[in-house]
Design a protein around this motif. Structure first.
Motif, short mmCIF file in Angstrom:
data_model
loop_
_atom_site.label_atom_id
_atom_site.label_comp_id
_atom_site.label_asym_id
_atom_site.label_seq_id
_atom_site.Cartn_x
_atom_site.Cartn_y
_atom_site.Cartn_z
N VAL A 140 6.26 -7.00 -35.14
CA VAL A 140 5.27 -7.69 -35.95
C VAL A 140 5.65 -9.16 -36.12
CG1 VAL A 140 4.22 -7.84 -38.24
CG2 VAL A 140 4.55 -5.61 -37.15
N SER A 141 6.93 -9.43 -36.35
CA SER A 141 7.39 -10.80 -36.54
C SER A 141 7.15 -11.65 -35.29
CB SER A 141 8.88 -10.81 -36.90
OG SER A 141 9.35 -12.13 -37.04
N ASP A 142 7.54 -11.13 -34.13
CA ASP A 142 7.35 -11.88 -32.89
C ASP A 142 5.87 -12.07 -32.58
OD1 ASP A 142 10.06 -12.09 -32.56
OD2 ASP A 142 10.23 -10.47 -31.08
N TYR A 143 5.08 -11.05 -32.88
CA TYR A 143 3.64 -11.14 -32.62
C TYR A 143 3.00 -12.19 -33.52
CZ TYR A 143 -1.04 -9.38 -31.45
OH TYR A 143 -2.34 -9.25 -31.00
N MET A 144 3.38 -12.20 -34.78
CA MET A 144 2.85 -13.19 -35.71
C MET A 144 3.22 -14.60 -35.27
SD MET A 144 0.96 -12.34 -38.39
CE MET A 144 1.16 -13.98 -39.01
N GLN A 145 4.47 -14.77 -34.84
CA GLN A 145 4.89 -16.10 -34.39
C GLN A 145 4.10 -16.53 -33.15
OE1 GLN A 145 9.22 -16.48 -34.08
NE2 GLN A 145 9.47 -15.05 -35.78
N ARG A 146 3.84 -15.60 -32.26
CA ARG A 146 3.04 -15.91 -31.07
C ARG A 146 1.62 -16.32 -31.45
NH1 ARG A 146 2.18 -15.03 -25.65
NH2 ARG A 146 0.04 -14.46 -25.10
N ILE B 111 -4.04 -8.04 -36.88
CA ILE B 111 -3.57 -9.43 -37.01
C ILE B 111 -4.38 -10.38 -36.13
CG2 ILE B 111 -1.65 -10.97 -36.42
CD1 ILE B 111 0.25 -8.82 -37.53
N ILE B 112 -4.56 -10.05 -34.88
CA ILE B 112 -5.26 -10.99 -33.99
C ILE B 112 -6.73 -11.10 -34.38
CG2 ILE B 112 -5.74 -9.27 -32.19
CD1 ILE B 112 -5.07 -13.10 -31.81
N THR B 113 -7.31 -10.01 -34.85
CA THR B 113 -8.73 -10.06 -35.25
C THR B 113 -8.89 -10.84 -36.54
OG1 THR B 113 -8.97 -7.86 -34.27
CG2 THR B 113 -10.80 -8.70 -35.56
N ALA B 114 -8.03 -10.58 -37.51
CA ALA B 114 -8.09 -11.31 -38.77
C ALA B 114 -7.83 -12.79 -38.56
CB ALA B 114 -7.08 -10.73 -39.77
N ALA B 115 -6.91 -13.11 -37.66
CA ALA B 115 -6.61 -14.52 -37.36
C ALA B 115 -7.83 -15.20 -36.73
CB ALA B 115 -5.41 -14.61 -36.42
#
Length: 198
Positions: free
Chosen positions: A61-67, A107-111
């Motif tokens: 989750v951390s790496d994905y959020m940073q990406r 995460i990607i949809t909310a972003a």
């Protein structure tokens, strides 16, 4: 990310002046805690949603959020409103949970939605889909799904964003607000977080 020396990172009182990498870590940590909590709950029969993957993705989750923050150019308000979306969706849809099977697509949809709602300029869904590792038709469908789950309640006040930020910083064992320095957490010494360039 924990500081190896057990020091506190000093965070500004205003979220919009916080270092974006540190804020991303803060939001990712919150998502990770929610996932860890929900993954430990007894499994109950639940109809899979569009957000469910067959198995947890290999990226944390951390790496994905940073990406997502880096390549989708997320602003501080976009990061914070994603957590507000979690609370609103769960309030309206009690059977939906953020878990290791749903968090990445969420995460990607909310972003994607946050950028469209809060930013004067934003990218195409094709770009967001590439950043998130999903197809554009899939992201389009996920976007429609979240909009309905939110009841199209997409905006938040500055006060709400600020409150989420302050609460998260105060709950994080590795960070401290500038205004709270008069009573630092025990056995840790503060270090200044890098400031955003003007």
């Amino acid at each position: 990310m924990a500081d190896p020396h057990g020091q506190l990172y000093v965070m500004p009182n205003a979220y919009n002046t916080a270092d974006i990498e540190r804020l991303t870590q803060l939001v990712a940590s919150m998502f990770s805690r929610v996932v860890q909590h929900n993954d430990r709950l007894p499994q109950t029969p639940q109809k899979p949603t569009r957000f469910h993957s067959r198995a947890p993705p290999n990226i944390s989750v951390s790496d994905y959020m940073q990406r997502v923050t880096k390549y989708a150019s997320l602003e501080p308000a976009c990061l914070l409103i994603m957590l507000i979306y979690v609370d609103r969706i769960c309030a309206r849809n009690p059977t939906f949970t953020i878990s290791s099977l749903t968090v990445h697509r969420f995460i990607i949809t909310a972003a994607t939605i946050a950028c469209k709602v809060l930013c004067d300029a934003y990218c195409t869904n094709a770009h967001y889909a590439k950043v998130g590792g999903v197809s554009m038709p899939e992201l389009n469908a996920l976007e429609v799904e979240i909009l309905h789950m939110l009841g199209w309640h997409l905006v938040a006040t500055q006060e709400q964003l600020e409150q989420y930020y302050l609460t998260m910083v105060r709950q994080d064992p590795h960070m401290v607000l500038q205004s709270d320095l008069a009573a630092p957490k025990p056995h840790r010494s503060p270090v200044a977080a890098p400031q955003q360039p003007p």
